[in-house]
Design an enzyme around this catalytic site. Structure first.
Site, PDB file in Angstrom:
ATOM      1  N   HIS A  60       0.845  -1.215   0.000  1.00 54.84           N
ATOM      2  CA  HIS A  60       0.000   0.000   0.000  1.00 54.84           C
ATOM      3  C   HIS A  60       0.872   1.255   0.000  1.00 54.84           C
ATOM      4  CE1 HIS A  60      -4.142   1.686   1.233  1.00 54.84           C
ATOM      5  NE2 HIS A  60      -3.406   2.654   0.693  1.00 54.84           N
ATOM      6  N   HIS A  62       1.492   5.119  -2.070  1.00 50.93           N
ATOM      7  CA  HIS A  62       1.087   6.148  -3.041  1.00 50.93           C
ATOM      8  C   HIS A  62       2.346   6.803  -3.597  1.00 50.93           C
ATOM      9  CE1 HIS A  62      -3.189   5.934  -1.929  1.00 50.93           C
ATOM     10  NE2 HIS A  62      -2.730   5.691  -0.711  1.00 50.93           N
ATOM     11  N   ARG A  64       2.249   8.745  -6.338  1.00 52.88           N
ATOM     12  CA  ARG A  64       1.779  10.071  -6.791  1.00 52.88           C
ATOM     13  C   ARG A  64       2.029  10.405  -8.254  1.00 52.88           C
ATOM     14  NH1 ARG A  64      -1.613  10.322  -2.753  1.00 52.88           N
ATOM     15  NH2 ARG A  64      -0.807  11.130  -0.800  1.00 52.88           N
ATOM     16  N   ASN A  94      -4.444   6.210  -7.341  1.00 54.22           N
ATOM     17  CA  ASN A  94      -5.042   7.563  -7.282  1.00 54.22           C
ATOM     18  C   ASN A  94      -4.056   8.635  -7.737  1.00 54.22           C
ATOM     19  OD1 ASN A  94      -3.574   7.147  -4.900  1.00 54.22           O
ATOM     20  ND2 ASN A  94      -4.914   8.419  -3.651  1.00 54.22           N
ATOM     21  N   ASP A 152      -8.528   3.088  -3.908  1.00 54.95           N
ATOM     22  CA  ASP A 152      -8.053   3.589  -2.618  1.00 54.95           C
ATOM     23  C   ASP A 152      -7.962   5.115  -2.568  1.00 54.95           C
ATOM     24  OD1 ASP A 152      -6.920   3.028   0.083  1.00 54.95           O
ATOM     25  OD2 ASP A 152      -5.336   4.264  -0.767  1.00 54.95           O
ATOM     26  N   HIS A 180     -10.998   0.268   0.193  1.00 62.59           N
ATOM     27  CA  HIS A 180     -10.904   1.403   1.109  1.00 62.59           C
ATOM     28  C   HIS A 180     -12.293   1.512   1.713  1.00 62.59           C
ATOM     29  CE1 HIS A 180      -9.914   5.764   2.074  1.00 62.59           C
ATOM     30  NE2 HIS A 180     -11.227   5.741   2.193  1.00 62.59           N
ATOM     31  N   ASN A 279      -6.417   9.274   6.854  1.00 60.21           N
ATOM     32  CA  ASN A 279      -7.705   8.621   6.649  1.00 60.21           C
ATOM     33  C   ASN A 279      -7.498   7.125   6.396  1.00 60.21           C
ATOM     34  OD1 ASN A 279     -10.417   8.278   6.264  1.00 60.21           O
ATOM     35  ND2 ASN A 279     -10.350   8.775   4.084  1.00 60.21           N
ATOM     36  N   ASP A 306       0.637   2.380   3.769  1.00 63.94           N
ATOM     37  CA  ASP A 306      -0.227   3.448   3.233  1.00 63.94           C
ATOM     38  C   ASP A 306       0.583   4.738   3.141  1.00 63.94           C
ATOM     39  OD1 ASP A 306      -2.277   4.957   2.242  1.00 63.94           O
ATOM     40  OD2 ASP A 306      -3.542   4.854   4.010  1.00 63.94           O
ATOM     41  N   HIS A 310       2.487  14.145   1.196  1.00 62.07           N
ATOM     42  CA  HIS A 310       1.988  15.444   0.748  1.00 62.07           C
ATOM     43  C   HIS A 310       3.113  16.453   0.972  1.00 62.07           C
ATOM     44  CE1 HIS A 310      -2.083  13.966   0.225  1.00 62.07           C
ATOM     45  NE2 HIS A 310      -2.000  13.383   1.410  1.00 62.07           N
TER      46      HIS A 310
END
Ligand code: DOR
Length: 433
Positions: A60, A62, A64, A94, A152, A180, A279, A306, A310
Site C-alpha cells: 500500500h 502512493h 503520486r 489515485n 483507494d 478502502h 484517513n 499506506d 503530501h
C-alpha cells in the site's frame, strides 16, 4: 556477479529458518543457504552481528506519479522504499490520470524500471477515473498484468456498482480487490477520530462506525460475489471482529494494518496537528491493542504503510485544510523494530511474516522468501543501530512525519533487489546506465 552474505542471523519464516547462516547470490537469485558456504570467487559481505530477512513487501504505497510530482515521484518514492528495506511495493492508482488503463500502468512500470530502486506492481482502479460511476477496463488492466484493483483514497460508495464490479473481477483468476472501506456520509466533515480528543479540541470527528459499517458491507458484498477481498488500513477494533467473522466462515478476506494505526492514537493530533491527519484517522489505545493482537495472531495478514506523501506546504495549511496522509516508507521498519519487536510485543519472525512473506502470497508475487531459487530480494538489519527519526533525511518528498524526533533502535542497513545492492548504510544508490 556472485555475492556471499556471510555470518548474518537469518530470519525467514517461509522456511522456518532462524539462525546464523550464509547466503549465496548468483544470477540475481538465492543460490544457496547453508551454515557455511565456501564463497569461491564471490564477493564476500561480512554480516556478523546483522540480521538478514527477505526484503519487505509493501502492498500500500502512493507514489503520486503521474500527476502529483510535487508530493512524490516514482523515483523519490521508490528510493524511499529502498531506504526503508522495501524490495517490492504495490502502487496505488489515485494518480492523475488514474491507473485505469494499460497506458498508465505501463508508464508507472517504465518509470519504476528506470529508477531501478525496487520492484513496483501497479494497482489498477476499480472504476473509470476512480469516479465511482462505472467499472474500469478490467480486461485491459488484467491483460497488462494487473492483479490488484482498488479505488483507494475513496470507497466505491454505490453498493450496487460495487457488487457488479466484484462479480466481474471474480472471473479473473488471481485478481484481488483492495477495499478502502469508508462510509462517506458518516465520515463527512470529520478531521480526526470522534472521541475524547475531538471533544476536547472541539473539532468534528469521524466515528469508528464510518469504517466498521463499511467493512461489514464490503465483506457481505464480497461473500455474495465470491471474490477475494483485501481490507486496506484497518483502524478499529470493530473491523477486527468483522474480519474474524469472515475468516471463521472461510471467506477469502484478508487485511492490513499500518504502523501508524498500530503505534499512534488520536492524541497525536494535539502534538503533530495536520501531520498526523490521516484517513482512516488515528483511533484509541483500545483500537491499537486490538489491531496488534490481530496482527500477532495472524488474523490481520499484513503490515502495509499506506505511504501517503503530501508537500510540507500542504500539511502546513492547518488541520481543516491539510490533506490526509502519512509518509511511512522510511519510518516503518525502525518504528516497528523499536516499539513492537524491541519491547517484546511482536516477534521478529511475526513481523517478517506480515511485512515480507504474506504480502507476496497475497498477490502471488515472487519474493517474500530466501529459499534457494527465490529472487535475491533481501534486507539486512542492524538491530543495535540507534538514532532519531529525522524527516529532513527522507528520500521521500514528504518532509514530515508524526514520528519525527522519535528515538529508534534497529534500522535497515542494506537493501538488495534481484541480487543488486540498492541501499547501503542508509544511502540509496543511483541506477547506473
Ligand atoms: O490518509 C490517506 N491518504 N488515506 C487514504 O486513503 C488516501 C491517502 C492519500 O492518497 O493521500
Amino acid at each position: 556477479m556472485r555475492i556471499c552474505l556471510k555470518g548474518g542471523r537469518m530470519v525467514d519464516p517461509s522456511q522456518d529458518l532462524e539462525g546464523r547462516c550464509d547466503l549465496l547470490i548468483e544470477g540475481g537469485r538465492v543460490a544457496a543457504v547453508e551454515p557455511q558456504i565456501s564463497p569461491g570467487n564471490a564477493r564476500i559481505i561480512d554480516l556478523t552481528g546483522k540480521t538478514v530477512l527477505p526484503g519487505f513487501i509493501d502492498l500500500h504505497v502512493h507514489l503520486r506519479e503521474p500527476g502529483f510530482e510535487d508530493k512524490e515521484t516514482i523515483a523519490s518514492g521508490t528510493a524511499a522504499a529502498a531506504a526503508g528495506g522495501i524490495t517490492s511495493l504495490a502502487a496505488m492508482p489515485n494518480t492523475e490520470p488514474a491507473a485505469d488503463s494499460a497506458a498508465v500502468v505501463e508508464l508507472v512500470r517504465r518509470k519504476a524500471a528506470a529508477a531501478g530502486h525496487c520492484r513496483v506492481y501497479p494497482v489498477g482502479a476499480l472504476t473509470r477515473g476512480r469516479r465511482g460511476r462505472e467499472p474500469a477496463a478490467f480486461n485491459e488492466l488484467y491483460e497488462a498484468g494487473v492483479r490488484a484493483f482498488s479505488d483507494d483514497g475513496s470507497p466505491v460508495a454505490d453498493s450496487r456498482l460495487f457488487l457488479q464490479i466484484m462479480r466481474a473481477l471474480a472471473r479473473f483468476p488471481g485478481a484481488v480487490i483492495i477495499s478502502h472501506s469508508e462510509d462517506l456520509l458518516l465520515a463527512a466533515g470529520g478531521l480526526l477520530h470522534e472521541g475524547a480528543v475531538s471533544k476536547r479540541l472541539g473539532l468534528p470527528g469521524i466515528p469508528a462506525a464510518a469504517e466498521t459499517a463499511a467493512v461489514a458491507r464490503d465483506i457481505i458484498l464480497a461473500q455474495a460475489a465470491g471474490v477475494p477481498l483485501h481490507l486496506a488500513h484497518l483502524s478499529t477494533a470493530g473491523s477486527v471482529e468483522l474480519l474474524a467473522w469472515a475468516k471463521e466462515r472461510g471467506l477469502p478476506v484478508t487485511a492490513e494494518v499500518t504502523p501508524h494505526h498500530l503505534l499512534l492514537t488520536a492524541d497525536e493530533i494535539s502534538r503533530s496537528g495536520a501531520v498526523a491527519k490521516v484517513n482512516p484517522p488515528l483511533r484509541t489505545a483500545d483500537d491499537c491493542r486490538a489491531l496488534l493482537e490481530a496482527l500477532r495472531t495472524g488474523l490481520i495478514d499484513i503490515i502495509a504503510t499506506d505511504h501517503a506523501p503530501h508537500t510540507p506546504a500542504e500539511k502546513a495549511a492547518g488541520l481543516k485544510e491539510a490533506p490526509c496522509g502519512i509518509a511511512g516508507l522510511e519510518t516503518a521498519a525502525p518504528m516497528l523494530f523499536t516499539e513492537l519487536v524491541g519491547k517484546g510485543k511482536l516477534s521478529l519472525s511475526d513481523l517478517v511474516r506480515a511485512y515480507s512473506c504474506r504480502p507476496a502470497e497475497l498477490l502471488g508475487l515472487e519474493g517474500g522468501s530466501l529459499r534457494r531459487g527465490a529472487p535475491a530480494d533481501i534486507v539486512v538489519i542492524d538491530l543495535e543501530a540507534e538514532g532519531v527519526v529525522d524527516p529532513k533525511s527522507f528520500y521521500s518528498r514528504a518532509g514530515q512525519s508524526p514520528f519525527a524526533g522519535s528515538p529508534y533502535r534497529g534500522r535497515p542497513v542494506m537493501t538488495i533487489v534481484g541480487g543488486k545492492i540498492k541501499m547501503e548504510r542508509g544511502v540509496v544508490h543511483e541506477q547506473k546506465g
